[in-house]
Design an enzyme around this catalytic site. Structure first.
Site, mmCIF file in Angstrom:
data_model
loop_
_atom_site.group_PDB
_atom_site.id
_atom_site.type_symbol
_atom_site.label_atom_id
_atom_site.label_comp_id
_atom_site.label_asym_id
_atom_site.label_seq_id
_atom_site.Cartn_x
_atom_site.Cartn_y
_atom_site.Cartn_z
ATOM 1 N N HIS A 1 7.941 -6.451 -3.609
ATOM 2 C CA HIS A 1 7.391 -5.113 -3.921
ATOM 3 C C HIS A 1 8.425 -4.248 -4.663
ATOM 4 O O HIS A 1 8.768 -3.160 -4.225
ATOM 5 C CB HIS A 1 6.935 -4.417 -2.621
ATOM 6 C CG HIS A 1 5.952 -3.317 -2.844
ATOM 7 N ND1 HIS A 1 4.869 -3.089 -2.030
ATOM 8 C CD2 HIS A 1 5.887 -2.359 -3.800
ATOM 9 C CE1 HIS A 1 4.188 -2.047 -2.477
ATOM 10 N NE2 HIS A 1 4.798 -1.579 -3.553
ATOM 11 N N ARG B 1 -1.832 -3.876 -5.354
ATOM 12 C CA ARG B 1 -1.843 -3.929 -3.896
ATOM 13 C C ARG B 1 -2.311 -5.305 -3.450
ATOM 14 O O ARG B 1 -3.251 -5.872 -4.029
ATOM 15 C CB ARG B 1 -2.821 -2.891 -3.327
ATOM 16 C CG ARG B 1 -2.285 -1.480 -3.278
ATOM 17 C CD ARG B 1 -1.221 -1.317 -2.195
ATOM 18 N NE ARG B 1 -0.675 0.021 -2.156
ATOM 19 C CZ ARG B 1 0.387 0.452 -2.848
ATOM 20 N NH1 ARG B 1 1.035 -0.380 -3.641
ATOM 21 N NH2 ARG B 1 0.815 1.684 -2.724
#
Ligand code: OXD
Length: 306
Positions: A269, A221
């Site tokens: 991502h 993250r």
């Protein structure tokens, strides 16, 4: 049995069709405000209204790797939150990390540059013993990544909250083990869950403990990294660069300094995409187990945060 599908940024139709085929007899539908009460939810970043309107859910299955978005919501205590167990994400993360690591280790960026200038020149490769890789987070995905990296004969260190014992990984744990783990590593890979404890964990203090010429690979993250500290350490030469798949703000804003930084590689991502058929096979097996009163793996511990 009713299944309610509520997934942001996910085309619903193929999921509704495939869930319906895997769970014959179940009524599978796309959640909309005011929808009928369901038994199970299949979710990815659902709005709070979903859980407000569906407090009777027996379980909600999260179809991504991280459960941080779910844990920010108010969910009835009787609704179990369930993670997928890998579901094909481990192999993708292992591929991503090994690719970034080997690209850096073998200097492939330099060969790309040479190609653009028609330069034929070979460069020496450091011994692998000079490139110890530290994996932070040794859950299902972290362990898969550690095993893949070890296959290429890099020395592998691992760090986790509680003690682990994994063949071919030198394991460290807890706050007291963090500093030694960092000092023993040159490439740092984050596969950590997103919790209040891991927020901003990769900052000047921790990243500067890495061996000189260190490299960061983040597939966890973005909020774990203090971006200004990372940039400063690269620009000062303590770190050689970074391969980043996740960012504090996604999509990464067009003016962000990472975009044009020559030593930072960026992907949007994609390190581990959710694979529909593997995920649905797991969700249907877990529903069958829950219906039969059997335990299921992957229950989220809301206190622990993953
Ligand atoms: C995530 C995912 O959790 O992409 O970030 O699955």
């Amino acid at each position: 049995m009713r299944i309610s599908f509520c997934c942001t940024d996910t085309p619903a139709e193929p999921w509704l069709n495939d869930l319906g085929a895997a769970l014959p007899g179940a009524e599978v539908s796309l959640w909309q405000p005011g929808a009928a009460a369901a038994d199970y939810g299949v979710v990815w970043m659902p709005p709070q209204a979903f859980f407000d309107e569906q407090p009777q859910l027996r379980a909600a299955f999260n179809i991504g790797a991280g459960v941080d978005a779910l844990l920010r919501l108010n969910v009835a205590p009787s609704t179990r939150l369930v993670r997928l167990d890998d579901a094909g994400m481990g192999a993708q993360m292992a591929e991503y990390v090994c690719h970034a690591l080997i690209r850096h280790y073998r200097g492939f960026d330099r060969y790309d540059q040479q190609k653009s200038q028609a330069v034929w020149e070979q460069h020496e490769v450091l011994p692998r013993s000079a490139m110890p890789v530290g994996i932070m987070g040794l859950g299902v995905l972290g362990e898969r990544v550690a095993r893949a990296v070890a296959q290429f004969d890099f020395p592998v260190n691992g760090w986790s909250r509680s003690a682990k014992d994994i063949p071919c990984v030198r394991c460290f744990h807890g706050e007291q083990g963090l500093s030694d783990f960092l000092a023993a590593s040159k490439v740092l890979v984050s596969v950590l869950p997103s919790t209040p404890q891991t927020r901003d964990l990769l900052n000047r203090g921790t990243l500067s403990r890495l061996q000189k010429g260190g490299y960061l690979i983040n597939v966890a993250r973005g909020v774990q990294v203090v971006e200004e500290d990372l940039l400063a350490l690269i620009d000062e030469g303590h770190l050689a660069g970074a391969a980043l798949d996740v960012f504090r703000t996604e999509p990464l804003p067009p003016m962000h300094p990472f975009w044009n930084h020559p030593r930072i590689r960026i992907t949007p991502h994609i390190a581990a995409l959710t694979l529909r058929s593997e995920s649905i096979a797991q969700i249907s097996a877990k529903i069958a187990a829950l219906e039969a009163g059997r335990p299921v793996a992957g229950l989220v511990d809301r206190q622990r945060g993953y």
